[in-house]
Design a protein around this motif. Structure first.
Motif, PDB file in Angstrom:
ATOM      1  N   GLN A 126      -1.065 -35.385  12.825  1.00 16.43           N
ATOM      2  CA  GLN A 126      -0.326 -34.284  12.201  1.00 16.43           C
ATOM      3  C   GLN A 126       0.748 -34.858  11.284  1.00 16.43           C
ATOM      4  O   GLN A 126       1.597 -35.632  11.715  1.00 16.43           O
ATOM      5  CB  GLN A 126       0.313 -33.407  13.279  1.00 16.43           C
ATOM      6  CG  GLN A 126       1.206 -32.318  12.707  1.00 16.43           C
ATOM      7  CD  GLN A 126       1.799 -31.433  13.801  1.00 16.43           C
ATOM      8  OE1 GLN A 126       1.114 -30.596  14.360  1.00 16.43           O
ATOM      9  NE2 GLN A 126       3.072 -31.644  14.101  1.00 16.43           N
ATOM     10  N   ILE A 127       0.665 -34.479  10.020  1.00 10.51           N
ATOM     11  CA  ILE A 127       1.646 -34.956   9.033  1.00 10.51           C
ATOM     12  C   ILE A 127       2.635 -33.841   8.758  1.00 10.51           C
ATOM     13  O   ILE A 127       2.235 -32.693   8.542  1.00 10.51           O
ATOM     14  CB  ILE A 127       0.977 -35.336   7.699  1.00 10.51           C
ATOM     15  CG1 ILE A 127      -0.229 -36.246   7.918  1.00 10.51           C
ATOM     16  CG2 ILE A 127       1.977 -35.992   6.752  1.00 10.51           C
ATOM     17  CD1 ILE A 127      -1.035 -36.491   6.645  1.00 10.51           C
ATOM     18  N   THR A 128       3.915 -34.174   8.774  1.00 10.72           N
ATOM     19  CA  THR A 128       4.942 -33.195   8.417  1.00 10.72           C
ATOM     20  C   THR A 128       5.718 -33.703   7.203  1.00 10.72           C
ATOM     21  O   THR A 128       6.247 -34.817   7.221  1.00 10.72           O
ATOM     22  CB  THR A 128       5.904 -32.954   9.590  1.00 10.72           C
ATOM     23  OG1 THR A 128       5.124 -32.603  10.737  1.00 10.72           O
ATOM     24  CG2 THR A 128       6.873 -31.821   9.283  1.00 10.72           C
ATOM     25  N   TYR A 157      -3.141 -31.550   8.731  1.00  6.90           N
ATOM     26  CA  TYR A 157      -3.912 -32.125   9.844  1.00  6.90           C
ATOM     27  C   TYR A 157      -5.039 -33.014   9.330  1.00  6.90           C
ATOM     28  O   TYR A 157      -5.747 -32.655   8.385  1.00  6.90           O
ATOM     29  CB  TYR A 157      -4.488 -31.006  10.702  1.00  6.90           C
ATOM     30  CG  TYR A 157      -3.425 -30.049  11.186  1.00  6.90           C
ATOM     31  CD1 TYR A 157      -2.574 -30.404  12.230  1.00  6.90           C
ATOM     32  CD2 TYR A 157      -3.242 -28.811  10.570  1.00  6.90           C
ATOM     33  CE1 TYR A 157      -1.574 -29.544  12.665  1.00  6.90           C
ATOM     34  CE2 TYR A 157      -2.252 -27.939  10.989  1.00  6.90           C
ATOM     35  CZ  TYR A 157      -1.422 -28.312  12.035  1.00  6.90           C
ATOM     36  OH  TYR A 157      -0.431 -27.462  12.443  1.00  6.90           O
ATOM     37  N   VAL A 158      -5.209 -34.172   9.991  1.00  7.74           N
ATOM     38  CA  VAL A 158      -6.275 -35.122   9.651  1.00  7.74           C
ATOM     39  C   VAL A 158      -6.895 -35.586  10.972  1.00  7.74           C
ATOM     40  O   VAL A 158      -6.158 -35.883  11.913  1.00  7.74           O
ATOM     41  CB  VAL A 158      -5.688 -36.337   8.879  1.00  7.74           C
ATOM     42  CG1 VAL A 158      -6.775 -37.347   8.564  1.00  7.74           C
ATOM     43  CG2 VAL A 158      -4.973 -35.896   7.608  1.00  7.74           C
ATOM     44  N   PRO A 159      -8.244 -35.652  11.052  1.00  9.51           N
ATOM     45  CA  PRO A 159      -8.845 -36.153  12.305  1.00  9.51           C
ATOM     46  C   PRO A 159      -8.416 -37.604  12.569  1.00  9.51           C
ATOM     47  O   PRO A 159      -8.347 -38.405  11.644  1.00  9.51           O
ATOM     48  CB  PRO A 159     -10.356 -36.063  12.040  1.00  9.51           C
ATOM     49  CG  PRO A 159     -10.507 -35.903  10.569  1.00  9.51           C
ATOM     50  CD  PRO A 159      -9.250 -35.274  10.066  1.00  9.51           C
ATOM     51  N   ASN A 160      -8.143 -37.912  13.840  1.00  5.15           N
ATOM     52  CA  ASN A 160      -7.670 -39.260  14.197  1.00  5.15           C
ATOM     53  C   ASN A 160      -8.847 -40.186  14.486  1.00  5.15           C
ATOM     54  O   ASN A 160      -8.957 -40.771  15.554  1.00  5.15           O
ATOM     55  CB  ASN A 160      -6.734 -39.164  15.402  1.00  5.15           C
ATOM     56  CG  ASN A 160      -5.938 -40.451  15.621  1.00  5.15           C
ATOM     57  OD1 ASN A 160      -6.080 -41.401  14.858  1.00  5.15           O
ATOM     58  ND2 ASN A 160      -5.120 -40.470  16.651  1.00  5.15           N
ATOM     59  N   ILE A 180       2.564 -37.012  -3.836  1.00  6.89           N
ATOM     60  CA  ILE A 180       2.010 -35.923  -3.014  1.00  6.89           C
ATOM     61  C   ILE A 180       2.442 -34.557  -3.534  1.00  6.89           C
ATOM     62  O   ILE A 180       1.666 -33.612  -3.555  1.00  6.89           O
ATOM     63  CB  ILE A 180       2.452 -36.066  -1.538  1.00  6.89           C
ATOM     64  CG1 ILE A 180       2.099 -37.458  -1.023  1.00  6.89           C
ATOM     65  CG2 ILE A 180       1.880 -34.939  -0.684  1.00  6.89           C
ATOM     66  CD1 ILE A 180       0.933 -37.561  -0.116  1.00  6.89           C
ATOM     67  N   PHE A 181       3.679 -34.462  -3.951  1.00  2.00           N
ATOM     68  CA  PHE A 181       4.215 -33.211  -4.501  1.00  2.00           C
ATOM     69  C   PHE A 181       4.735 -33.461  -5.902  1.00  2.00           C
ATOM     70  O   PHE A 181       5.025 -34.598  -6.278  1.00  2.00           O
ATOM     71  CB  PHE A 181       5.361 -32.671  -3.626  1.00  2.00           C
ATOM     72  CG  PHE A 181       4.942 -32.264  -2.247  1.00  2.00           C
ATOM     73  CD1 PHE A 181       4.418 -30.997  -2.006  1.00  2.00           C
ATOM     74  CD2 PHE A 181       5.053 -33.148  -1.180  1.00  2.00           C
ATOM     75  CE1 PHE A 181       4.023 -30.610  -0.727  1.00  2.00           C
ATOM     76  CE2 PHE A 181       4.663 -32.767   0.103  1.00  2.00           C
ATOM     77  CZ  PHE A 181       4.151 -31.494   0.323  1.00  2.00           C
ATOM     78  N   THR A 182       4.858 -32.380  -6.681  1.00  4.75           N
ATOM     79  CA  THR A 182       5.488 -32.476  -7.984  1.00  4.75           C
ATOM     80  C   THR A 182       6.360 -31.239  -8.171  1.00  4.75           C
ATOM     81  O   THR A 182       6.479 -30.423  -7.249  1.00  4.75           O
ATOM     82  CB  THR A 182       4.421 -32.620  -9.091  1.00  4.75           C
ATOM     83  OG1 THR A 182       5.073 -32.836 -10.346  1.00  4.75           O
ATOM     84  CG2 THR A 182       3.535 -31.389  -9.191  1.00  4.75           C
ATOM     85  N   ILE A 200      -3.671 -33.714  -4.643  1.00  6.61           N
ATOM     86  CA  ILE A 200      -4.240 -34.363  -3.455  1.00  6.61           C
ATOM     87  C   ILE A 200      -4.270 -33.281  -2.385  1.00  6.61           C
ATOM     88  O   ILE A 200      -3.219 -32.886  -1.863  1.00  6.61           O
ATOM     89  CB  ILE A 200      -3.399 -35.578  -2.997  1.00  6.61           C
ATOM     90  CG1 ILE A 200      -3.289 -36.620  -4.114  1.00  6.61           C
ATOM     91  CG2 ILE A 200      -4.012 -36.212  -1.747  1.00  6.61           C
ATOM     92  CD1 ILE A 200      -2.304 -37.757  -3.833  1.00  6.61           C
ATOM     93  N   HIS A 201      -5.470 -32.774  -2.100  1.00  2.00           N
ATOM     94  CA  HIS A 201      -5.566 -31.608  -1.217  1.00  2.00           C
ATOM     95  C   HIS A 201      -5.252 -31.941   0.235  1.00  2.00           C
ATOM     96  O   HIS A 201      -5.602 -33.007   0.722  1.00  2.00           O
ATOM     97  CB  HIS A 201      -6.944 -30.963  -1.338  1.00  2.00           C
ATOM     98  CG  HIS A 201      -7.069 -30.154  -2.598  1.00  2.00           C
ATOM     99  ND1 HIS A 201      -7.477 -30.705  -3.798  1.00  2.00           N
ATOM    100  CD2 HIS A 201      -6.795 -28.855  -2.856  1.00  2.00           C
ATOM    101  CE1 HIS A 201      -7.452 -29.779  -4.724  1.00  2.00           C
ATOM    102  NE2 HIS A 201      -7.042 -28.642  -4.197  1.00  2.00           N
ATOM    103  N   HIS A 202      -4.595 -31.028   0.892  1.00  2.00           N
ATOM    104  CA  HIS A 202      -4.222 -31.174   2.299  1.00  2.00           C
ATOM    105  C   HIS A 202      -4.751 -30.005   3.097  1.00  2.00           C
ATOM    106  O   HIS A 202      -4.863 -28.895   2.574  1.00  2.00           O
ATOM    107  CB  HIS A 202      -2.689 -31.241   2.439  1.00  2.00           C
ATOM    108  CG  HIS A 202      -2.110 -32.584   2.097  1.00  2.00           C
ATOM    109  ND1 HIS A 202      -2.120 -33.081   0.817  1.00  2.00           N
ATOM    110  CD2 HIS A 202      -1.513 -33.525   2.883  1.00  2.00           C
ATOM    111  CE1 HIS A 202      -1.544 -34.284   0.825  1.00  2.00           C
ATOM    112  NE2 HIS A 202      -1.167 -34.576   2.061  1.00  2.00           N
TER     113      HIS A 202
END
Ligand code: NAD
Ligand code: ZN
Ligand code: ZN
Length: 238
Positions: A126-128, A157-160, A180-182, A200-202
């Protein structure tokens, strides 16, 4: 006395080579022939611009990695807006490290026991992302005006599993390079001067209720391609 070397000229020295006998091809930056002077220069003007030793003001160069050819003055003009890297206008090959204008903040990664739909039994990363509102700098579209960070902290969320861990390693590098953001208009809200996702899609949802979740069998490979378009691959990591 010697003039100091400008950042765009450092890029030219590092990533381009002089072409001695240019072909009668079109320069795709100014749309003039490579046998004519750059659209950004008039001939007499070119000879008057003082340059530090080793840097020419006129002529044609090729980019070192892809070999595409342009007027030197055209490449210099392009390099002025992003003086850390050159991106070939013809084929997008990156020369140097692409840096973005993501505002300051934090990226944090934790592990969850639950597994995402389509990726059973591996758990989840989980990325915050935390970014606050602030004032735009010279690298933003409206320097001096505010930017609004709406919907933060944002969670993804990304599979571990092996590929997911690789994606997160590369996302950390993308964060470091401010990619990642602009800052700009938000497509979803229509509001300008927002902190938005940057190509970069999340996956910000566990399920697919609003189309930003799992399952999505192509997601990890697509993200690796999006990262590569920004110049971020495993081989670029130290
Ligand atoms: P945007 O609308 O300008 O779109 C930029 C890109 O982000 C597009 O490719 C789009 O497909 C993608 N995107 C849009 N909504 C997304 C979402 N919910 N999850 C993942 N990707 C999404 O981008 P934006 O303004 O940064 O985001 C759109 C909206 O989504 C904003 O209103 C934001 O508040 C909200 N959002 C909230 C959270 C959260 O965790 N609370 C997370 C992501 C987005
Ligand atoms: Zn040109
Ligand atoms: Zn090229």
């Amino acid at each position: 006395s010697r003039a100091p070397i400008a950042p765009e000229d450092k890029l030219l020295l590092q990533y381009t080579s002089v072409v001695e006998s240019p072909p009668d091809d079109m320069c795709s930056i100014c749309m003039r022939s490579l046998t004519e002077v750059s659209g950004y220069l008039e001939e007499e003007e070119a000879s008057r611009i003082p340059q530090p030793s080793g840097v020419q003001s006129d002529g044609v160069v090729s980019l070192n990695l892809c070999r595409h050819q342009f007027h030197l003055a055209c490449v210099r003009e392009m390099a002025k807006s992003f003086p850390q890297f050159l991106e070939c206008p013809n084929c997008k090959t990156l020369h140097g490290e692409k840096l973005g204008n993501q505002p300051p903040g934090n990226m944090n990664v934790t592990t969850l026991r639950s597994s995402l739909p389509g990726h059973p039994d591996c758990g989840t990363l989980q990325i915050t992302y935390s970014i606050g509102s602030g004032l735009q700098g010279p690298e933003h579209p409206h320097p001096g005006r505010p930017y609004h960070a709406i919907g933060f902290p944002r969670t993804a969320y990304v599979p571990n599993n092996e590929k997911g861990k690789k994606v997160v390693r590369l996302l950390r590098e993308a964060w470091r390079r401010r990619l990642i953001f602009t800052v700009g208009p938000s497509v979803t809200t229509g509001m300008d001067n927002c902190v938005t996702w940057n190509e970069i899609h999340h996956k910000t949802e566990w399920n697919n209720t609003r189309g930003h979740g799992y399952p999505d069998p192509g997601y990890l490979d697509n993200t690796l391609k999006e990262l590569a378009l920004h110049g971020i691959t495993e081989s670029t990591l130290v």
